[in-house]
Design an enzyme around this catalytic site. Structure first.
Site, PDB file in Angstrom:
ATOM      1  N   LYS A 200       0.871  -1.178   0.000  1.00  0.00           N
ATOM      2  CA  LYS A 200       0.000   0.000   0.000  1.00  0.00           C
ATOM      3  C   LYS A 200       0.909   1.229   0.000  1.00  0.00           C
ATOM      4  O   LYS A 200       1.163   1.845   1.036  1.00  0.00           O
ATOM      5  CB  LYS A 200      -0.905  -0.050   1.233  1.00  0.00           C
ATOM      6  CG  LYS A 200      -2.173   0.732   1.078  1.00  0.00           C
ATOM      7  CD  LYS A 200      -3.185   0.350   2.144  1.00  0.00           C
ATOM      8  CE  LYS A 200      -4.270   1.391   2.268  1.00  0.00           C
ATOM      9  NZ  LYS A 200      -5.039   1.645   1.060  1.00  0.00           N
TER      10      LYS A 200
HETATM   11  N1  PMP Z   1      -7.928  -1.766  -3.299  1.00  0.00           N
HETATM   12  C1  PMP Z   1      -7.330  -0.586  -3.154  1.00  0.00           C
HETATM   13  C2  PMP Z   1      -6.616   0.011  -4.310  1.00  0.00           C
HETATM   14  C3  PMP Z   1      -7.376   0.087  -1.916  1.00  0.00           C
HETATM   15  O1  PMP Z   1      -6.787   1.275  -1.762  1.00  0.00           O
HETATM   16  C4  PMP Z   1      -8.079  -0.494  -0.846  1.00  0.00           C
HETATM   17  C5  PMP Z   1      -8.167   0.219   0.480  1.00  0.00           C
HETATM   18  N2  PMP Z   1      -7.049  -0.075   1.280  1.00  0.00           N
HETATM   19  C6  PMP Z   1      -8.680  -1.733  -1.042  1.00  0.00           C
HETATM   20  C7  PMP Z   1      -8.589  -2.353  -2.287  1.00  0.00           C
HETATM   21  C8  PMP Z   1      -9.424  -2.424   0.063  1.00  0.00           C
HETATM   22  O2  PMP Z   1      -8.516  -2.818   1.061  1.00  0.00           O
HETATM   23  P1  PMP Z   1      -8.932  -2.975   2.581  1.00  0.00           P
HETATM   24  O3  PMP Z   1     -10.157  -3.831   2.583  1.00  0.00           O
HETATM   25  O4  PMP Z   1      -7.765  -3.640   3.192  1.00  0.00           O
HETATM   26  O5  PMP Z   1      -9.215  -1.631   3.104  1.00  0.00           O
END
Ligand code: PMP
Length: 300
Positions: free
Chosen positions: A156
């Site tokens: 991330k």
């Molecule tokens: N895809 C992207 C590109 C994101 O930024 C996020 C948010 N973190 C998600 C999917 C969903 O991830 P999470 O469920 O861990 O928040």
């Protein structure tokens, strides 16, 4: 624009709690110039018993560490230490339903070299509780998700979000609520900040891992499906297959679970309230507030 802090807000910066309005960072940071930072998006909830709980705290802080190491950034913290700091930070700010944003960033460095240390800031702000059954209108983006051969997309990393900003702004400029991006093979990938599922004949489908950020909410949805006896299939699929679905939804920490009304102005035929997806949304809402959920699905 949200208001993220006021004169009283406290954040945690490299070992100390400081007033947000007095906190500073180095404008020569490699992170600021090149988008070379990693972060998390976490939520805390007021449970139905009135306590404050950080949802999937371990999973999020473990991912922060993995993201940093994937990016060759030194990482000197550990998950349990960061969870207790976050709890204290929420308390100091008087927050229960909150969004938690840790960011690991680099020192002053205009070169592309590795650094000897990293910095960490944790910010928290108020988040309204679950939005409910609002549905979103979505367009297929003209932007693709970053190619995994060009980026470590399971990290991330801040820089990846330039792609998200472009796609989201394009969708909003065209009158939609959100974008849906394809991968480099023209398979459906994800939203700018959320994963996607569709429902067809009582089964749920979601893009296989590989060209997406495999979200913690996505994993939670898969677990809920298994508990509730809903078949869930991870595979690559095209936008045409998605358009042939009964209904669909986005899921992510911030978005939680939000139903999709239409894709490129084509409405999904199944009323959201009659879908299995709606049941999953309800189960998720109960899970984050630690409330027992009785599914009304025949299978469960
Ligand atoms: N895809 C992207 C590109 C994101 O930024 C996020 C948010 N973190 C998600 C999917 C969903 O991830 P999470 O469920 O861990 O928040």
């Amino acid at each position: 624009m949200g208001s993220y802090y006021n004169d009283d807000t406290v954040l945690w910066l490299n070992g100390t709690f400081v007033k947000a309005k007095e906190a500073t960072m180095d404008l020569y940071s490699q992170s600021f110039h090149y988008g070379y930072a990693v972060f998390e998006g976490i939520r805390s909830y007021k449970t139905h018993l009135g306590e404050t709980r950080i949802f999937k705290a371990v999973e999020h802080y473990d991912r922060l560490q993995r993201s940093a190491l994937d990016m060759n950034m030194p990482y000197t913290w550990n998950t349990s230490e960061l969870i207790s700091i976050t709890c204290e930070l929420l308390q100091k700010n008087g927050l229960q339903d909150a969004y938690i944003r840790p960011v690991v960033y680099a020192p002053a460095n205009m070169k592309f070299d590795q650094n000897e240390r990293s910095f960490l800031v944790i910010e928290v702000w108020k988040m309204e509780p679950f939005l409910g059954e609002q549905l979103v209108r979505v367009m297929t983006s003209s932007f693709q998700r970053p190619n995994p051969k060009g980026f470590k997309i399971t990290a991330k990393a801040s820089g990846h979000y330039v792609n998200s900003i472009l796609a989201s702004q394009e969708a909003k400029a065209k009158g939609y609520d959100e974008a849906l991006l394809l991968d480099m093979n023209n398979h459906v990938a994800e939203a700018p900040g959320a994963n996607v599922f569709f429902e067809k004949d009582g089964r749920l489908f979601t893009p296989a891992a590989g060209n997406i950020l495999p979200g913690i909410t996505r994993a939670t949805v898969i677990e809920l499906c298994q508990e509730m006896g809903v078949p869930v299939i991870e595979k690559f699929f095209t936008i045409e297959e998605l358009k042939n679905a009964d209904t669909a939804f986005f899921c992510g920490t911030a978005a939680e679970i939000v139903g999709i009304e239409s894709l490129d102005d084509e409405k999904f035929p199944m009323p959201w309230n009659q879908s299995v997806s709606r049941q999953i949304q309800e189960a998720y809402k109960h899970l984050v507030t630690e409330k027992e959920f009785k599914s009304s699905l025949a299978l469960a």
